[in-house]
Write a protein that holds these residues in place. Structure first.
Motif, short mmCIF file in Angstrom:
data_model
loop_
_atom_site.label_atom_id
_atom_site.label_comp_id
_atom_site.label_asym_id
_atom_site.label_seq_id
_atom_site.Cartn_x
_atom_site.Cartn_y
_atom_site.Cartn_z
N SER A 50 0.82 -1.22 0.00
CA SER A 50 0.00 0.00 0.00
C SER A 50 0.85 1.27 0.00
CB SER A 50 -0.94 0.01 1.21
OG SER A 50 -0.24 0.34 2.40
N GLN A 51 2.10 1.15 0.44
CA GLN A 51 3.01 2.29 0.51
C GLN A 51 3.98 2.34 -0.68
OE1 GLN A 51 3.05 4.77 3.13
NE2 GLN A 51 1.03 3.83 3.18
N GLY A 52 3.83 1.42 -1.61
CA GLY A 52 4.72 1.40 -2.76
C GLY A 52 6.10 0.87 -2.45
N LEU A 53 6.23 0.12 -1.35
CA LEU A 53 7.51 -0.49 -0.97
C LEU A 53 7.56 -1.92 -1.49
CD1 LEU A 53 7.54 0.64 2.78
CD2 LEU A 53 8.81 1.67 0.89
N ARG A 54 8.77 -2.46 -1.61
CA ARG A 54 8.91 -3.87 -1.96
C ARG A 54 8.28 -4.72 -0.86
NH1 ARG A 54 14.48 -4.20 -1.72
NH2 ARG A 54 14.19 -6.40 -1.32
N LYS A 55 7.57 -5.77 -1.26
CA LYS A 55 6.92 -6.65 -0.28
C LYS A 55 7.93 -7.69 0.22
CE LYS A 55 3.47 -8.25 -2.52
NZ LYS A 55 2.19 -8.85 -2.91
N THR A 56 8.76 -7.29 1.17
CA THR A 56 9.80 -8.17 1.69
C THR A 56 9.37 -8.94 2.92
OG1 THR A 56 10.72 -6.40 3.03
CG2 THR A 56 11.62 -6.66 0.80
#
Length: 87
Positions: A50-56
């Motif tokens: 949702s924040q545009g971060l990589r889903k790590t």
């Protein structure tokens, strides 16, 4: 540096879980138990997306900052929380 990941059992995980719940629908809350298990990891990944971060999956500095903001910072160890005055 903050790094919380699956398998951690810390008070800080409960803080993250509570902040994640603040962003979720009432019928989709996760347990606030201090255990970073698959449910917490899934919620973290959803928030990352949702924040545009990589889903790590792990919680690191960028995610902590976006989720918790400047209200808290971590000193030396992720289990030690210290409130910050943000006038």
């Amino acid at each position: 540096m903050i790094r919380l990941r699956r398998g951690n059992r810390l008070p800080t995980v409960a803080v993250i879980q509570a902040f994640l719940n603040d962003k979720r629908e009432a019928d989709n809350l996760i347990a606030v138990d201090g255990i970073f298990g698959p449910e917490t990891q899934g919620a973290v990944r959803q928030f990352q997306q949702s924040q545009g971060l990589r889903k790590t999956g792990p919680v690191e500095n960028e995610l902590w900052s976006r989720l918790v903001g400047k209200r808290w910072h971590v000193l030396d160890h992720p289990a030690v929380l210290d409130p910050v005055d943000v006038d």
